[in-house]
Design an enzyme around this catalytic site. Structure first.
Site, PDB file in Angstrom:
ATOM      1  N   ASP A 536       0.845  -1.193   0.000  1.00  0.00           N
ATOM      2  CA  ASP A 536       0.000   0.000   0.000  1.00  0.00           C
ATOM      3  C   ASP A 536       0.880   1.243   0.000  1.00  0.00           C
ATOM      4  O   ASP A 536       1.902   1.285   0.667  1.00  0.00           O
ATOM      5  CB  ASP A 536      -0.896  -0.007   1.239  1.00  0.00           C
ATOM      6  N   HIS A 539       4.766   4.101  -3.349  1.00  0.00           N
ATOM      7  CA  HIS A 539       5.656   5.169  -3.816  1.00  0.00           C
ATOM      8  C   HIS A 539       6.167   6.033  -2.679  1.00  0.00           C
ATOM      9  O   HIS A 539       7.149   6.747  -2.857  1.00  0.00           O
ATOM     10  CB  HIS A 539       4.951   6.037  -4.861  1.00  0.00           C
ATOM     11  N   ASP A 637      -9.953   2.328  -4.969  1.00  0.00           N
ATOM     12  CA  ASP A 637      -9.737   3.771  -4.765  1.00  0.00           C
ATOM     13  C   ASP A 637     -10.411   4.612  -5.847  1.00  0.00           C
ATOM     14  O   ASP A 637     -10.540   5.827  -5.693  1.00  0.00           O
ATOM     15  CB  ASP A 637      -8.231   4.088  -4.808  1.00  0.00           C
TER      16      ASP A 637
END
Length: 1510
Positions: A536, A539, A637
């Site tokens: 999760d 980045h 999302d």
């Protein structure tokens, strides 16, 4: 094209080759490999010849992986060690993960690096069968909506029954108070709400369910790991506040915390209506309210908290400290200042108000009083005060800019949350919905801002003020925004998650032991019970943390499937994460497409190769790849596609996604047409359970009637079938604005599946869709309609949101039919066969009812005739590779030529035949009335043979492999355009070519057969240059010799000899009178014919030229002997050298000396004799050549004048060659002719160089002296062994007959050479006749006794030739010095400069077309005055190797390195050259010369000779 040595049988393991290049950092390049592959590291040209060491952290078999433990890989030498073109080190890849390699040489530990990622192997079912990555169809579940663990199977069964084979669970741990699926209160406990009363389920219970799904349902399960943050109410973070960013361990956040508290207090005041009078009500609804907010920030908030003070200096106390130092007469510490002026300010590490300090040493260095008087000290303090006030003002300005950005971000946030149509519209400001989200936790009861600011001095309190996590728009993902140096919290740029605390890992476990241990346990639990993880917020997870945790996970689950979502905005940045972490699949969103065209492009982008792509060999270069995609029609999302597009689009967009050649998937709720986003924070209802006969109106249950479930099942099945059955090729066609057709093609069966999807990106209630659907043309035969499905409305009531269950829209369902004949289709109106071109089988489909929201998928195969032909083709190709056996059919009544394997047919060919099959350039072909093929709109092939096509193949990238007899099979391709021609044409071509190469090698010497790829490529030069033309190039040999080939003349029909001749170079010297040259032939003969084992053909060429001896010379231009020109002084000595080489290389080679030679010119002035008229043994011809030189040769060329040479002046036709009695040197020539290889004659009248040779090299040319020494030494030895009857020759001197013995001549040359040729540069050297002409010392002269004495002293590469053929003439130390000068001054990238670049007439660019006034350049006058010729490099390197050996092992091994390094450039050129050759010359510094032959016999030959010496 992979070389022949690499032509492993196709069924052997998959091998990928990674070429290492110096200074190449590939850490941002993704290389994906599969388990079972072998990875080979090979050296690129920049590293060849260096002692390269390759290090990797891929573990030895049986050893655990340790990221920091590197080992050195051993080199393999599959062929000889003579060069580095083939050596490799390899890894046998058996373990999934990310591995690093780096390499270096000499003192450079690392001169290049990169990563490789090995994919995991996933297994399902009781039998543990493999689930290929491209077969994956995944569905996401928000775990909190699953209810009690006992109910999970009924809820998860929806996935199984809808055709999914993988489930993604959001975290199953105890959630934080916000109830967000990703805010975890405790990473180690299984969420207790999954246990009914009286039960307490744990991780083992989940593990049992996961295993049941794997073995019984064939489904894998993955879950998230959240490393970035923990819930703000986590108990453990209160006990271990050091695990977050607090004001003690991160004091740089103190100013940001002060601003955060001030904004919270502002919230309270706004909510209470205290700013209404200033135009700022609690309910912020328009621009004027926002402007009022800005005013309040600048007038009330910022002045109260004075943030600039955290960055300023206390001026008074600093000046006072400085004054005291001055009064004491303190000197600055020069070790710190280095005597440099300039004031240094130190930022207070604790970030206290006015905490910054002045570095007093820098102050003392910068502000120096004129004297120690009080007045001067005071002046000096005044200067410092002024400077400090300026610096404080600068800091004030910087903070002002931060505050401006903070104001912008606060306003921007309010606009989104309260004003924007697409935002949540939070309404009036209150405690629950503050102005903006808090950036820090505050675990204490309310107090005033003043009281809160006093807490700043209490570390036991400030350690609990923890920074929240979030994300920063457009931030560098490799930068941690909470670390010092970042002002994100102060500038309010963080889009904050107020429920989560950002975790602070530091640089490693030692920086925060509790956090690393806690997260390690969390990782171990996850890896123990699940098959994969989704990283999760990947980045913004620190890379070193994710690396460490994934290493832990892989020790427990070696085939861990790792998925991540990266919002980095660049593929290169994605690759940093993918390579370092070994991410298997990156999540890609179909929702990122704004229209159907973009959605189709994503399918093409994320997987598969183009339809009709060439078959790839199992050994091929490792190519960079893009990350494997997990392509989702919607993620949890994403905003709801029904809201963004329309309910009708769910099915066709799903269909487009499921046709992608990668992993695909969805989120639970999409298939049920849930018309809103299922919120990860707010959703608390449960998913419906599975019931196959659930009513359309049911909210608690889901079945085949619900939403598009039935359609999704068919699409998921199709997706898995396509991947499992090898439909690896993809083509996407945008039929019209809304219709996308995706083709998946299987290259081995030539079946295709074509899905036609009519999207509905716009709601049909508000958007007018056209009724005209264009017809489609599908090549081939439609076998069936796999599925056709339409989204249709039904009467089942309209959607109302259920309170207990997450329900979908009942008003739509899917009408679906599967596996029906074309005639049974509802969507197809009619289908007719139409022929679009010669014998092409195309079906035209016209549609009806292909309404928005519809999908139809056709299974297409080749028509029967084409299928049979493909089967036959594959049958013939299967002799080359088992990969063609699938789908192959034996041919009835096959042509005779195809009855036997191709290799057997080729084994009957000679090398001369193979010259025709593989090579022959345009002018060679034109002799036979043909020419090379030309490809319209592109170029004419370089060769008429297979190499011509292969070179174009090479230019268009990696070739495939396969093959059959070209002629017999091209008809199949020509008569059948529906075949995927390129891949079969390529397969046939490559297989024929490689079979021909194998046949070629079998006819060559063991040195070639066992040699490296480089050696073999050079040896192909022998086949390229040696051929038989329409007209015999060589004069006839004696009929008394065995092994002379004969044929019927293509012109007269009579029997004639057809000996192979050697072309000088292609394309300019390949045919007709200009093909054969004495000098070129004998410089190239050893390398191209003797080393390759072509002994008989070499013998025939030697004897043919022997037959043309005249005046004691061998002709330069052969002209079949009848048009020969005897105008060169060196060819005869190269010929003698070749006879010597023949006797040395060939078994019983001395027998050539007794071979009969049929003389064309037994006397100098006779007409050509008929073959056999005058014959004598070769040794007599040799004796004649030597005797004539001792006697002295002087004659005028026949037909002297413009008829034979348009440029030569009259004196130039006078040929002179003699042995100088004083030295024994062979001398000759005059200043009007050029009798050595440097034979450029001036041609420009304009520049007045016409008839003047650029390089006459008259006198004794150094290489001729060396060659004559070699020849004389050899005949002395032959005579001693009784193999040569003469020990000398009689000559006439001063009217008397004198006998000169060869042994005396040999000794004379030995004694004279260095005295005459060595340029010592020592003053008063008695041997130096012209000390004034010496401009380079430590070299050997280029000639001795030239008519222009300065020419003797020019530095040229010719002395290296003498070093190789007669090394005994040279003292080793002197030779080494001269070779050093040659290396530094003459050695270029590929060739040797033909003249010292310091010489006044040096010019390195050859332009034969240029005519101007420049005497030294016009009409290519500088041909040998600088341009870099290749063949002398061979002699230079051989000389280096010879003398290096004499100077010891250390010198020798350094020389070998140099030689390999130089030759690596030739290897690269040869590999890339469409001519498969080495050029005659290059311009200076290796630049391409358009006037050079593209491939030259002696260039190839002398490089091959170096490799032989190695």
């Amino acid at each position: 094209m992979a070389s022949t040595s690499q032509m492993l049988p196709q069924h052997l393991k998959q091998i990928r080759v990674l070429m290492l290049n110096d200074k190449e950092n590939l850490e941002r390049t993704l290389f994906r490999l599969e388990q079972g592959f072998e990875l080979q590291f090979r050296l690129g040209p920049s590293l060849q010849g260096r002692r390269v060491m390759v290090h990797t952290n891929y573990p030895l078999e049986g050893q655990p992986f340790d990221r920091n433990n590197f080992r050195v890989l051993a080199w393999n030498y599959p062929t000889g060690r003579e060069d580095d073109s083939d050596k490799f080190c390899s890894l046998d890849l058996q373990i999934a993960g990310s591995y690093q390699y780096y390499f270096g040489y000499g003192d450079t530990e690392c001169s290049g690096r990169g990563y490789i990622v090995v994919d995991p192997v996933l297994r399902v079912g009781a039998d543990n069968h493999v689930l290929p990555l491209d077969c994956i169809t995944i569905q996401t579940y928000l775990s909190k909506c699953l209810g009690h663990l006992d109910d999970w199977p009924d809820r998860l069964r929806v996935s199984k029954e809808s055709g999914y084979n993988m489930i993604h669970f959001t975290p199953l741990q105890t959630l934080g108070e916000s109830r967000s699926c990703y805010s975890l209160a405790d990473q180690l406990t299984f969420n207790p709400e999954f246990s009914p009363e009286g039960e307490s389920y744990n991780w083992e219970d989940v593990g049992a369910l996961v295993e049941k799904l794997r073995t019984e349902w064939n489904m894998l399960c993955i879950t998230d790991v959240v490393y970035n943050h923990t819930a703000a109410n986590s108990v453990w973070i209160k006990e271990h506040p050091e695990c977050g960013y607090n004001l003690v361990n991160s004091p740089h956040l103190r100013p940001a915390w002060v601003l955060d508290r001030a904004i919270l207090h502002l919230t309270t005041r706004v909510a209470e209506g205290r700013y209404k009078s200033k135009g700022l009500p609690a309910d912020i609804t328009n621009e004027s309210h926002l402007n009022a907010l800005r005013r309040v920030l600048w007038e009330d908030v910022y002045p109260e908290i004075k943030l600039w003070e955290f960055f300023q200096i206390k001026v008074d106390s600093s000046v006072e400290q400085f004054r005291t130092l001055l009064q004491k007469g303190t000197e600055p510490d020069r070790s710190k200042t280095g005597g440099k002026k300039g004031l240094k300010i130190t930022q207070d590490p604790h970030y206290r108000r006015y905490g910054n300090t002045v570095d007093m040493d820098s102050a003392l260095e910068t502000f120096v009083p004129h004297s120690s008087s009080p007045q001067h000290i005071e002046d000096c303090c005044g200067w410092l005060r002024q400077k400090l006030n300026e610096l404080n003002e600068e800091q004030h300005h910087i903070i002002h800019q931060h505050q401006e950005q903070a104001a912008n971000c606060i306003v921007g946030n309010i606009v989104y949350e309260r004003l924007a149509d697409h935002g949540p519209k939070l309404g009036p400001v209150n405690r629950k919905n503050p102005l903006v989200t808090r950036y820090f936790t505050f675990p204490y009861q309310d107090m005033t801002l003043e009281q809160e600011l006093q807490l700043l001095d209490q570390p036991d309190k400030t350690c609990h003020f923890l920074a929240h996590n979030g994300w920063v728009m457009g931030d560098d993902p490799l930068r941690n925004f909470a670390e010092p140096g970042s002002n994100v919290y102060l500038r309010r740029e963080l889009i904050c998650w107020g429920d989560s605390v950002k975790l602070r890992y530091g640089k490693g476990p030692e920086d925060c032991p509790y956090l690393w241990a806690h997260m390690r346990k969390y990782t171990e639990i996850t890896a123990k019970y699940f098959h994969g993880v989704r990283l999760d917020n990947c980045h913004s997870t620190p890379l070193h943390v994710a690396e460490f945790m994934l290493d832990v996970a892989r020790t427990l689950c070696p085939n861990l499937y790792v998925v991540a979502e990266l919002f980095t905005g660049s593929e290169e940045m994605d690759n940093i994460f993918a390579t370092k972490l070994g991410i298997t699949s990156l999540i890609r969103e179909a929702m990122s497409a704004g229209d159907s065209h973009e959605e189709g492009r994503l399918v093409y982008r994320y997987g598969g190769e183009p339809v009709g792509a060439f078959v790839q060999p199992s050994l091929r270069p490792l190519m960079p790849s893009i990350a494997h995609a997990m392509f989702l029609d919607v993620t949890h999302d994403n905003e709801c596609p029904i809201q963004l597009r329309s309910a009708l689009d769910s099915l066709p967009s799903s269909a487009i996604v499921s046709m992608a050649c990668c992993a695909t998937g969805s989120t639970r709720g999409y298939d049920e047409l849930v018309p809103h986003q299922i919120s990860v924070v707010k959703e608390e209802r449960f998913y419906p359970k599975w019931n196959p006969s659930a009513a359309p109106t049911s909210t608690a249950e889901v079945g085949f009637q619900s939403g598009i479930v039935a359609g999704k099942l068919a699409l998921n099945k199709l997706h898995q079938e396509l991947a499992a059955q090898g439909f690896i090729q993809v083509y996407v066609d945008q039929v019209d604005a809304d219709i996308v057709a995706v083709t998946r093609h299987c290259p081995s069966t030539h079946q295709s599946v074509v899905s036609v999807c009519r999207t509905a990106f716009w709601n049909p209630k508000t958007h007018q869709y056209g009724t005209n659907v264009p017809p489609m043309f599908i090549p081939g035969k439609i076998e069936e309609v796999i599925l056709e499905a339409r989204t249709v409305e039904r009467n089942a009531g309209s959607y109302t949101q259920d309170d207990k269950y997450i329900n979908g829209m009942p008003e739509y369902t899917v009408e679906i039919k599967e596996h029906i004949p074309l005639q049974g289709s509802t969507l197809v109106k009619q289908a007719g066969v139409t022929s679009k071109g010669r014998s092409e089988f195309v079906q035209e489909i016209t549609f009806q009812k292909l309404t928005p929201g519809s999908v139809i998928a056709f299974r297409v195969s080749l028509d029967t005739k084409a299928q049979r032909l493909v089967g036959v083709l594959r049958y013939y190709l299967s002799q080359f590779s088992p990969k063609y056996r699938r789908g192959s059919v034996a041919e009835e009544n096959s042509p005779d030529a195809l009855q036997n394997p191709l290799a057997q047919l080729m084994s009957t060919l000679t090398l001369a035949d193979l010259n025709v099959l593989l090579f022959r350039c345009n002018s060679e072909e034109q002799e036979d009335g043909g020419g090379c093929y030309s490809i319209p709109g592109w170029e004419t092939l370089k060769y008429a043979g297979l190499q011509g096509l292969m070179s174009t193949d090479k230019q268009r990238g990696t070739t495939g492999t396969g093959g059959s007899v070209v002629g017999s099979h091209v008809y199949l391709l020509e008569t059948h355009p529906t075949l995927p021609h390129p891949c079969y044409f390529d397969a046939i071509l490559v297989s024929t070519y490689t079979t021909a190469l194998d046949a070629t090698l079998k006819l060559m010497s063991s040195f070639i057969q066992n040699g490296s790829t480089f050696v073999r490529h050079l040896a192909l030069g022998s086949v390229q240059m040696c051929g038989v033309g329409r007209f015999p190039a060589l004069p006839p040999l004696s009929t008394n010799i065995e092994g002379v080939p004969y044929r019927l003349s293509p012109i007269t029909g009579q029997k004639e000899q057809c000996c192979v001749s050697l072309a000088a170079g292609l394309p300019h010297f390949s045919s007709g009178i200009f093909r054969c040259w004495g000098r070129d032939t004998f410089i190239a003969l050893r390398g191209l014919m003797l080393l390759t084992g072509r002994d008989t053909e070499a013998r025939n060429i030697i004897l043919a030229f022997a037959g043309t001896l005249r005046h004691g010379l061998i002709p330069n231009l052969l002209g079949e002997g009848r048009c020969a020109r005897y105008n060169c002084r060196d060819a005869v000595w190269w010929w003698l050298q070749c006879i010597q080489d023949y006797t040395a290389h060939v078994h019983n080679g001395h027998e050539i000396l007794r071979c009969p030679v049929t003389r064309m010119y037994p006397t100098d002035d006779c007409e050509p004799c008929t073959p056999g008229e005058v014959e004598q043994p070769l040794y007599e011809v040799i004796q004649e050549a030597l005797q004539r030189h001792l006697e002295g040769i002087s004659f005028r060329e026949r037909n002297a004048g413009s008829k034979i040479d348009m440029n030569m002046r009259d004196e130039g036709f006078n040929v002179l060659a003699k042995v100088d009695p004083a030295t024994g040197f062979v001398s000759g020539g005059n200043r009007f002719n050029c009798g050595t290889w440097m034979d450029k004659m001036g041609e420009s009248e304009r520049a007045r160089n016409k008839g003047m040779p650029a390089t006459p090299r008259d006198g004794a040319a150094v290489e001729i002296v060396g060659l004559s020494k070699s020849a004389v030494r050899w005949v002395v030895g032959l005579h001693a062994k009784g193999l040569f009857p003469y020990d000398g020759a009689k000559v006439h001197r001063d009217g008397k007959e004198v006998f000169i013995s060869y042994s005396q001549w040999n000794q004379q040359l030995q004694q004279s050479f260095e005295a005459a040729f060595w340029v010592s540069g020592i003053p008063n050297d008695p041997n130096e006749k012209h000390p004034d002409l010496v401009h380079k010392k430590g070299i050997y002269k280029d000639s001795y006794g030239a008519s222009s004495s300065w020419c003797d002293y020019q530095l040229r590469p010719n002395f290296t030739i003498a070093m190789v053929v007669a090394p005994e003439l040279f003292t080793a130390e002197r030779a080494w010095k001269a070779l050093d000068v040659a290396e530094n001054k003459l050695l270029g990238p590929l060739g040797m400069k033909t003249l010292d670049p310091d010489d006044m007439v040096y010019c390195g660019v050859y332009d034969n077309a240029l005519d101007n006034d420049n005497y030294n350049l016009a009409k290519g006058f500088n041909y040998h005055q600088g341009p870099e010729w290749l063949w002398p490099v061979g002699y230079f390197l051989r000389a280096k190797l010879y003398f290096a050996k004499k100077l010891g092992q250390d010198t020798y091994s350094k020389t070998v390195t140099l030689v390999k390094n130089v030759l690596s450039r030739h290897y690269t050129h040869l590999e890339r050259s469409p001519w498969k050759g080495l050029p005659e010359l290059t311009n200076e510094n290796g630049q391409y010369c358009p006037f050079s032959c593209e491939t030259q016999a002696w260039s190839l030959a002398t490089v091959l000779e170096v490799l032989y010496d190695l």
